[in-house]
Design an enzyme around this catalytic site. Structure first.
Site, PDB file in Angstrom:
ATOM      1  N   LYS A 207       0.832  -1.209   0.000  1.00 34.27           N
ATOM      2  CA  LYS A 207       0.000   0.000   0.000  1.00 34.27           C
ATOM      3  C   LYS A 207       0.864   1.254   0.000  1.00 34.27           C
ATOM      4  O   LYS A 207       0.665   2.165  -0.800  1.00 34.27           O
ATOM      5  CB  LYS A 207      -0.933  -0.001   1.212  1.00 34.27           C
ATOM      6  N   GLU A 213       9.952  -5.631   4.309  1.00 37.81           N
ATOM      7  CA  GLU A 213      10.187  -6.944   3.706  1.00 37.81           C
ATOM      8  C   GLU A 213       9.898  -6.909   2.206  1.00 37.81           C
ATOM      9  O   GLU A 213      10.677  -7.424   1.388  1.00 37.81           O
ATOM     10  CB  GLU A 213       9.304  -8.005   4.375  1.00 37.81           C
ATOM     11  N   GLY A 268      -5.373  -4.638   5.332  1.00 39.96           N
ATOM     12  CA  GLY A 268      -4.593  -5.625   4.587  1.00 39.96           C
ATOM     13  C   GLY A 268      -5.202  -7.013   4.590  1.00 39.96           C
ATOM     14  O   GLY A 268      -5.262  -7.695   3.563  1.00 39.96           O
ATOM     15  N   ARG A 269      -5.678  -7.459   5.747  1.00 38.79           N
ATOM     16  CA  ARG A 269      -6.216  -8.820   5.838  1.00 38.79           C
ATOM     17  C   ARG A 269      -7.592  -8.955   5.209  1.00 38.79           C
ATOM     18  O   ARG A 269      -8.132 -10.049   5.128  1.00 38.79           O
ATOM     19  CB  ARG A 269      -6.239  -9.270   7.300  1.00 38.79           C
ATOM     20  N   GLU A 354      -4.956 -11.017  14.230  1.00 39.72           N
ATOM     21  CA  GLU A 354      -4.588  -9.614  14.038  1.00 39.72           C
ATOM     22  C   GLU A 354      -5.796  -8.714  14.253  1.00 39.72           C
ATOM     23  O   GLU A 354      -5.672  -7.585  14.730  1.00 39.72           O
ATOM     24  CB  GLU A 354      -4.000  -9.395  12.642  1.00 39.72           C
ATOM     25  N   HIS A 385      -2.825 -37.574  12.195  1.00 38.78           N
ATOM     26  CA  HIS A 385      -1.590 -38.298  12.528  1.00 38.78           C
ATOM     27  C   HIS A 385      -0.588 -37.370  13.209  1.00 38.78           C
ATOM     28  O   HIS A 385       0.611 -37.657  13.239  1.00 38.78           O
ATOM     29  CB  HIS A 385      -1.003 -38.911  11.261  1.00 38.78           C
ATOM     30  N   LYS A 506       8.569  -3.302  14.427  1.00 38.39           N
ATOM     31  CA  LYS A 506       9.104  -2.685  13.208  1.00 38.39           C
ATOM     32  C   LYS A 506       9.976  -1.477  13.544  1.00 38.39           C
ATOM     33  O   LYS A 506      11.045  -1.273  12.955  1.00 38.39           O
ATOM     34  CB  LYS A 506       7.950  -2.245  12.300  1.00 38.39           C
TER      35      LYS A 506
END
Length: 542
Positions: A207, A213, A268-269, A354, A385, A506
């Site tokens: 954005k 990152e 964002g999510r 979040e 399992h 951050k």
């Protein structure tokens, strides 16, 4: 404050009265068929059986009363009206507009958002069509065979999950999708060895176009192109941007005509429905992406209009409240019985934790109840399992959501019946358990072993079925869990649309990076200072 609501108090008292009652008793009664009928719902191509929960008809009525008293309906209507329900950032949370009809009346601050949304969608359709048909080429005229989406968080998890879920619809001759999110160089390096620079297209999804990152990976990818024969003035054939920062996009070398916008009222999510979903349109075609939007819109319509007691997101949300706040269960498990949905639990981790991993109410007061559970899970049958032993017999009870398509995305003879049989059996076993008497009747004679083979049962689960894993149904499933998360945030009186908890790390990382590279010094606690010194010594030698 939710704990002061009348329904909350009534549920506390009700919980004390029924908490030791086994579900097996309710399924043994004459009204069991009615229980299944009343405790099941259908909406937007999804069937929900929530009868295997530790609830009675009284419990359910009280949970719906709590939703009403907490203001779920009013808060929902405020979201759809474009009000600034994201109070700490003074923004709307209007992701529902992204999947709405072109003439929908969605506005932010009095301005219709639909023309801007439709413009971006038209540009996405055009661009995806050009890439997929071969009309868009790389610097030397070759068609694009590989697309790399560089993003992180919501700019990665959502589209990555959808592309994986709908991979069975991708054209085998179409572009291959790759996702890079981690700043750990291993992920990008292992991706690059599989790519031809002349035939690779990169989507930089950020954005602000400043995400650490994402920009580190984008810059490394840019350098890779330059080192492999792509001239700087030809980079625009290999990069497009999903961003709001035109100046930074141009400075990076991307043609602003190939920048796909989105807006600050999209978290964002919740963003895969926007231009963040460009990778989806490229992977499976824009028609499939449009059908995904339609599925989300169908669930939106259901959430907005269905009465609380027949409203699938409300029902799932309030069941989660029941277990988190009244039984004190700290985790919940998502178990999709579909390899195609293997990334759905990871997507839910961001969506739920979040959104609702908060300890402060909207008014700034501390929350006096538990909020988001820890969300975890993997695809079935693999989980059987691994951790299902703990779910069946462990000392901690974990509510489970099972999700399964009745028609497999890819079919091999005999496989899907085995998969569904295991899915249904796990839910049945969690509810039923197994008694010592049943073991003895089945011929177990080793009394020392009997206690180890007993299952208490009475462990809750939901079963969500879809006929087929189509884009439409997947869109409905995603929107279902978005709204479920929202409902719980309303009951807890928290803001589900900010994420201040990710900021401090951050901020602290910036001076540490400077120290690790010998470009600065800062003051830290003794532990952090020692870690930096140890790492710097290795980095200097390297």
């Amino acid at each position: 404050m939710p704990t002061e609501l009348h329904a909350w108090t009534a549920l506390r008292q009700h919980h004390d009265a029924i908490r030791h009652t086994p579900m097996q008793q309710w399924f043994a009664e004459a009204e069991a068929a009615r229980r299944v009928e009343d405790f099941s719902l259908e909406a937007a191509g999804l069937y929900l059986d929530f009868s295997k929960n530790r609830i009675t008809f009284e419990t359910f009525a009280l949970l719906m009363k709590l939703a009403e008293e907490a203001g779920v309906t009013q808060r929902r209507d405020a979201m759809f009206a474009g009000e600034h329900i994201n109070t700490t950032e003074d923004r709307a949370a209007l992701h529902v507009a992204l999947r709405a009809l072109p003439d929908a009346p969605f506005k932010v601050d009095g301005q219709s958002v639909m023309p801007g949304i439709q413009d971006v969608l038209h540009r996405m359709r055009d661009f995806a069509g050009r890439v997929r048909t071969g009309a868009w080429t790389g610097f030397n005229g070759q068609t694009i065979t590989d697309i790399v989406n560089i993003g992180i968080g919501g700019s990665d998890l959502g589209p990555r999950m959808v592309c994986r879920a709908l991979a069975h619809l991708a054209d085998p001759k179409g572009p291959r999708m790759h996702f890079v999110s981690n700043v750990d160089g291993t992920e990008l390096a292992e991706t690059l060895v599989r790519l031809d620079p002349a035939r690779t297209l990169v989507i930089v999804c950020s954005k602000t176009f400043t995400t650490l990152e994402t920009m580190a990976n984008a810059c490394s990818m840019r350098e890779w192109f330059l080192q492999n024969g792509v001239a700087e003035d030809q980079l625009a054939r290999h990069f497009v941007a999903v961003s709001t920062n035109r100046e930074a996009v141009v400075k990076f070398g991307i043609d602003p005509a190939n920048m796909f916008e989105f807006w600050d009222w999209i978290g964002g999510r919740f963003s895969l429905w926007s231009s963040v979903g460009l990778s989806i349109a490229l992977a499976v075609g824009f028609d499939a992406f449009e059908d995904l939007l339609l599925g989300g819109r169908t669930m939106d319509d259901h959430f907005r209009t269905a009465p609380l007691a027949r409203n699938m997101p409300v029902v799932l949300g309030m069941l989660g409240i029941w277990y988190r706040n009244f039984f004190g269960m700290p985790t919940s498990c998502m178990a999709p019985y579909s390899t195609s949905l293997e990334l759905f639990p990871a997507f839910l981790q961001q969506l739920e934790m979040e959104s609702n991993g908060k300890s402060v109410q909207i008014n700034g007061d501390p929350v006096r109840s538990d909020t988001s559970p820890v969300v975890w899970g993997t695809a079935g049958t693999n989980g059987q399992h691994a951790y299902f032993q703990m779910i069946h017999q462990g000392s901690q009870i974990v509510p489970v959501d099972f999700v399964a398509p009745l028609v497999p995305p890819r079919s091999l003879p005999g496989h899907h019946a085995k998969l569904l049989a295991n899915c249904f059996a796990q839910a049945e076993a969690l509810m039923r358990g197994r008694t010592a008497e049943e073991l003895r009747a089945a011929g177990v004679t080793d009394e020392a072993r009997v206690p180890h083979m007993v299952f208490d049962g009475n462990r809750p689960s939901n079963m969500l079925l879809m006929e087929d894993l189509t884009p439409h149904v997947l869109g409905a499933l995603i929107a279902l869990y978005e709204h479920r998360t929202f409902v719980q945030g309303v009951v807890w009186n928290i803001n589900s649309f900010d994420q201040w908890g990710v900021e401090l790390g951050k901020i602290l990382a910036r001076p540490i990076e400077q120290e690790l590279t010998g470009k600065g010094e800062a003051t830290h606690d003794a532990s952090t200072a020692a870690l930096i010194a140890r790492a710097r010594g290795v980095l200097v030698r390297g």
